[in-house]
Design a protein around this motif. Sequence first.
Motif, mmCIF file in Angstrom:
data_model
loop_
_atom_site.group_PDB
_atom_site.id
_atom_site.type_symbol
_atom_site.label_atom_id
_atom_site.label_comp_id
_atom_site.label_asym_id
_atom_site.label_seq_id
_atom_site.Cartn_x
_atom_site.Cartn_y
_atom_site.Cartn_z
ATOM 1 N N LEU A 191 3.000 0.485 9.460
ATOM 2 C CA LEU A 191 3.748 0.020 7.536
ATOM 3 C C LEU A 191 2.630 -0.738 7.886
ATOM 4 O O LEU A 191 2.456 -1.173 6.778
ATOM 5 C CB LEU A 191 4.623 -0.303 9.510
ATOM 6 N N LEU A 192 1.157 -1.545 8.626
ATOM 7 C CA LEU A 192 0.968 -2.732 8.082
ATOM 8 C C LEU A 192 -0.203 -2.599 7.184
ATOM 9 O O LEU A 192 -0.921 -2.879 6.139
ATOM 10 C CB LEU A 192 0.659 -3.848 8.918
ATOM 11 N N ALA A 193 -1.308 -1.393 7.872
ATOM 12 C CA ALA A 193 -2.336 -0.368 6.580
ATOM 13 C C ALA A 193 -1.940 0.039 5.386
ATOM 14 O O ALA A 193 -2.012 0.111 4.153
ATOM 15 C CB ALA A 193 -2.395 0.725 7.635
ATOM 16 N N SER A 194 0.112 0.432 5.638
ATOM 17 C CA SER A 194 0.308 0.642 4.268
ATOM 18 C C SER A 194 0.305 -0.375 3.669
ATOM 19 O O SER A 194 0.361 -0.554 1.982
ATOM 20 C CB SER A 194 1.822 1.837 4.184
ATOM 21 N N ALA A 195 0.987 -1.685 4.235
ATOM 22 C CA ALA A 195 1.037 -2.781 3.080
ATOM 23 C C ALA A 195 -0.179 -3.074 3.124
ATOM 24 O O ALA A 195 -0.433 -3.482 1.639
ATOM 25 C CB ALA A 195 1.879 -3.353 4.361
ATOM 26 N N LYS A 196 -1.087 -3.060 3.192
ATOM 27 C CA LYS A 196 -2.039 -3.647 3.283
ATOM 28 C C LYS A 196 -2.937 -2.707 1.861
ATOM 29 O O LYS A 196 -3.547 -3.254 0.931
ATOM 30 C CB LYS A 196 -3.462 -3.760 3.640
ATOM 31 N N GLU A 197 -3.021 -1.575 1.960
ATOM 32 C CA GLU A 197 -3.460 -1.342 0.406
ATOM 33 C C GLU A 197 -2.307 -1.101 -0.466
ATOM 34 O O GLU A 197 -3.543 -1.272 -1.634
ATOM 35 C CB GLU A 197 -2.789 0.671 1.159
#
Length: 716
Positions: A612-618
């Motif tokens: 989830l956070l990798a997608s948000a960071k992207e």
Amino acid sequence: MTTIETTSTLADEGRRRGRLGALGLWVAAHRRIVTWGWVLLIVVLGAFAPMVEKNLSGAGWQANGSESVQVRELAIDHFGGNASSAIQVVIHSEEPLGSDAERQVIDGVVARLQADDRIGEVLRPVAGATLSADGRTAIVIGGARASTDDMVRAATALTPDLQAMSTELITVAATGASVLWSDFNAANLDAMLTSEMISWPVTLLILVIAFGAVVAAGLPLLLTLAGLVSAAGVLVLVNFVVPVSIWAMNFAMMFALALGIDYALFLVVRFRAALASDATSTADAIARTMDTAGKAVLLSGVTVLVSLSAVMLVPSPSFRSMAGGVMISVVFVLAATLTLLPLVLAKLGDRVNGLALPWAKLDRHRSPIFERWAQMLWRRPLRLGGAAFVLLVALAIPALSLTTAMPSIKVLPDDASARQGYQLVQDAFGDGAPGMLQVIVPTSDADAASAVISSDRGVVAVMPRAVPADGSDLRLIQAVPAVDPSSSDLADVVDRLRGDLPDSAVVGGAAVENLDLAAQLDESLPLVIGVILVLGFLVLLVALQAPLIALLGTVVSLLSTAAAFGVAKLVFQDGLGASLFGFESQGFLDAWAPVFFFAMIFAIAMDYTVFLLASAKEHWEKSGSAREAMVESLARSGRVIFAAGAVMVAVFFTFSLSGPLPPKEMGVVLGSAVLLDAFVVRLVLLPVILRVTGRAAWWSPRGLRRVLPSVTFAHD
């Protein structure tokens, strides 16, 4: 769009991509090398895989360096193997033993034990010790000459032959710790096979619904199967060097199946999205997938591995081999995800959507449902996030009163030889007889030791002292405790004896080995938890480059883990739902569960956190908008997390439907953990945290950025 590019085209693409994107393109450009490499690996390791159930061991449940292990080793070396790992054969008749037929049965038992070179000295029944007062129950002891692992194998070989000596009037049942683990392994294997037969079709059904196409749905299963076969072969090879617990494979099969599907799901969905959007070629779609989803999968795998590595701090062979087995399976599944899967996707191209369901909308990879859900969370963060927080805290509170102990005889089916023999011994010799205490002491202190043992209120009988055949200056004193071996009161008896006996005396026995292991687990738990939390935070910090969200992501993972243990307390300690899951409550959770399950649950929780956070960071890197980062992460990864969570819940809960108690504990605790983590934490609480913290979530001090390696998720 073409589905196959030339090697030169792929090489040109690779020079413009990140390292994982370049890896994906290299794999696609060298299909033949990678394909034959995996075929060779699977064939070679797959040849060993069928041996896994036969070769792996069933013991190792001990605290290395403990007093009880010392007693066992002394008993094997000096007292003919009359140790905790000895095999006890119970012969019971409704009439006093003494007829020719009964003597023939006893002689047959002795002969069968003596014929096995893993058995040491064979002790016939002795009046006042191993022959009951009424003369109807006798015990023949087959001493241990081999390691605990080999004694479990000996029990597996001997038990059927010994049971076959029973007649209409005489019951023969092997029991003791070695037989207990043998019977448990057999019941556990049946449970695992049954669960796998249920979980695979259920998993495929969920994947078909999630993907909307049969070809795409089948990829995660094929990928996971390749990783599992390879891991099983490696475990067999490792077992030739270091004993590996059969539990290592059991955990590895369940965990790697769920995790492998998770990883493949994430990559395949991202690849299809790239194909359907602005990817210029299959190569471009592969590169985009690997640079974004592939990076998240790699970081997730590292997080899982570092979490499980903390279990290695527990000085117990079974725990270290279980953790090592799961880690090996994760490494192979991760390797297959990052090399074999890009190869297959490059070959398939648009055909990844083959055999699509009639109603499937394959061109829609951004979920309107999860976008609307994200917008609602953005508008009402405190109400929805507060409800999720209250639910998790309410479930976590029971964990504060969780009690643990080593598994009792109740983990075995009623018809298991070890359980039948255990009950016969209790009926004839008293509740504590199956948990015989063993004290080894120098001859000079034997009188004093005997006096202490005889006067202890927790001891109901003391056996005659055993003299070593090798002439060593030691004596073995065996005593029958007043309480059942699984009773918490036994620990008080052992502690009292250890405090009152001469300093030269050591106290052991099978039940005491369980107590020492439970004590070691309690001692190791804070260290294991601390190491897991620190390592998990550091991995998130490196991945996200933002200390606040890395810290909060770690904290909410800890909260969901605590909630899962609260569920474990309600189910297994209090017996809530015992009839539904088909088990007899022991009144506690098995002592090995907190350490090992914490590592596994936290690993899964961090797995979803990274996704989830990798997608948000992207999206934060692309737009600099906290709102877009939160909303887009749910819109684009929410459906994947939901589907992956559903698969994991299905896999884990199928293991709770059959077999002995420990697999049920695995299934219920891990299934509950995923249910809470995927659907409450990742789809509600963590997005709310992103909403409340806003831009601060992604803030990183300049000094920290200079220290950390550069990790980005946004790529052109």
